[in-house]
Design an enzyme around this catalytic site. Structure first.
Site, short mmCIF file in Angstrom:
data_model
loop_
_atom_site.label_atom_id
_atom_site.label_comp_id
_atom_site.label_asym_id
_atom_site.label_seq_id
_atom_site.Cartn_x
_atom_site.Cartn_y
_atom_site.Cartn_z
N HIS A 1 0.84 -1.21 0.00
CA HIS A 1 0.00 0.00 0.00
C HIS A 1 0.87 1.26 0.00
O HIS A 1 0.60 2.22 -0.72
CB HIS A 1 -0.88 0.05 1.26
CG HIS A 1 -1.87 -1.07 1.40
ND1 HIS A 1 -1.71 -2.09 2.30
CD2 HIS A 1 -3.02 -1.33 0.74
CE1 HIS A 1 -2.74 -2.92 2.21
NE2 HIS A 1 -3.54 -2.49 1.27
N ASP B 1 -3.93 -7.25 -7.47
CA ASP B 1 -5.34 -7.54 -7.79
C ASP B 1 -5.57 -7.16 -9.25
O ASP B 1 -6.27 -6.19 -9.55
CB ASP B 1 -6.26 -6.74 -6.86
CG ASP B 1 -6.07 -7.15 -5.41
OD1 ASP B 1 -6.22 -8.33 -5.10
OD2 ASP B 1 -5.73 -6.28 -4.59
O1 PAF Z 1 -8.14 -3.66 -3.22
C1 PAF Z 1 -8.76 -3.31 -2.19
O2 PAF Z 1 -8.18 -3.13 -1.10
C2 PAF Z 1 -10.26 -3.09 -2.26
O3 PAF Z 1 -10.86 -4.00 -3.13
C3 PAF Z 1 -10.64 -1.65 -2.63
C4 PAF Z 1 -10.16 -1.27 -4.02
C5 PAF Z 1 -10.05 -0.68 -1.61
C6 PAF Z 1 -12.17 -1.49 -2.61
O4 PAF Z 1 -12.70 -1.80 -1.36
#
Ligand code: PAF
Length: 284
Positions: free
Chosen positions: A37, A152
């Site tokens: 992140h 993802d």
């Molecule tokens: O990838 C994620 O953490 C979630 O799917 C997101 C994009 C924040 C949506 O809740």
């Protein structure tokens, strides 16, 4: 760093940023932040004047039997990490703020085809929940750029299509998957793994790399058997494989050869923990 606990506070702070004509980048998260992140945030900072991060565990993307209740929530540590890297605004809405009439009563966004395969097939409704909350967050924050992780990859492709289909004036950027030293893709769900499962988990990335190498050097239809061998070797290592498939990036149609840019997508469970990963492979 400003923490906006609801939409009203968020909009007030966003208006201040907009009045200063500042280019805003947005990184949506479900919290429990790790280096993956933070790398997306750093990338966002490089392409904008101000960065907004949301922390919201979105109930709409979890099925009733999934891990919504035990999903790790670590708000204080997350805020400290974001403050230490100079994030401007953190949006931490409640479920009531996002879904005032409840999740069931809420309008849903469905991206057809891309959202119906792989994790869309295994987790019905999951991507409708993701798209709905991402659309709402984009409308609330109104960023110039939004940054998503390639870990993802299916989610990223679906969000790009939604943004395009719904004419949202937002650039969608993506950041590479961050990995542990042994290759395991960083994920909040890794902490569910037992010590024995954690020792096996890197086999997922190892298998994708081996499989990608074999597909690159294989002629045409051998692809099917390469995938079968890869699935069997994951099962042998202790994974319950939901899918391991080669799919064309533009359409997510299944493929057995590399005539177009493709990716190998895998989802597999170790005990109670479902792991996903992918590797992109350019056309031969
Ligand atoms: O990838 C994620 O953490 C979630 O799917 C997101 C994009 C924040 C949506 O809740």
């Amino acid at each position: 760093m400003i923490v906006a606990p609801d939409t009203t506070a968020l909009r007030r702070h966003i208006r201040e940023l907009e009045d200063g004509s500042r280019r805003i980048a947005f990184v949506p998260t479900m919290g429990n932040l790790h280096a993956g992140h933070l790398a997306l945030v750093t990338q966002a900072q490089a392409c904008a004047d101000a960065v907004v991060v949301s922390i919201f565990v979105n109930p709409m993307q979890f099925a009733a039997h999934e891990d919504l209740d035990k999903y790790p929530r670590t708000l204080d540590a997350d805020l400290a990490a974001l403050e230490s890297i100079g994030v401007d605004v953190v949006f931490t809405p409640t479920v009531t703020d996002v879904y005032p009439e409840g999740v069931e009563a809420h309008t849903a966004i469905h991206v057809p085809v891309l959202g119906d395969v792989l994790c869309g097939r295994e987790r019905p409704g999951h991507f409708d929940g993701v798209c709905t909350v991402v659309y709402k967050l984009l409308e609330m924050v109104k960023p110039d750029v939004a940054v998503f992780g390639e870990k993802d990859l299916q989610q990223l492709l679906i969000i790009k299509k939604m943004v395009n289909d719904l004419n949202l004036d937002i650039d969608v950027h993506s950041g590479p998957t961050q990995r542990a030293a042994d290759g395991l893709a960083l994920s909040s769900r890794n902490q569910y793994l037992t010590a024995d499962e954690r020792a096996i988990a890197p086999k997922l990335w190892e298998t994708l790399q081996t499989c990608a190498g074999q597909l690159r050097s294989a002629a045409g239809l051998e692809g099917g058997s390469i995938l079968d061998v890869a699935r069997a070797s994951l099962a042998q290592a202790g994974f319950a494989v939901d899918y391991l498939e080669l799919r064309v990036l533009s359409t997510l149609a299944e493929s057995e050869s590399l005539s177009e840019d493709c990716a190998l997508f895998v989802a597999a469970r170790l005990g109670q923990t479902r792991l996903i990963d992918n590797i992109q492979i350019a056309a031969a």
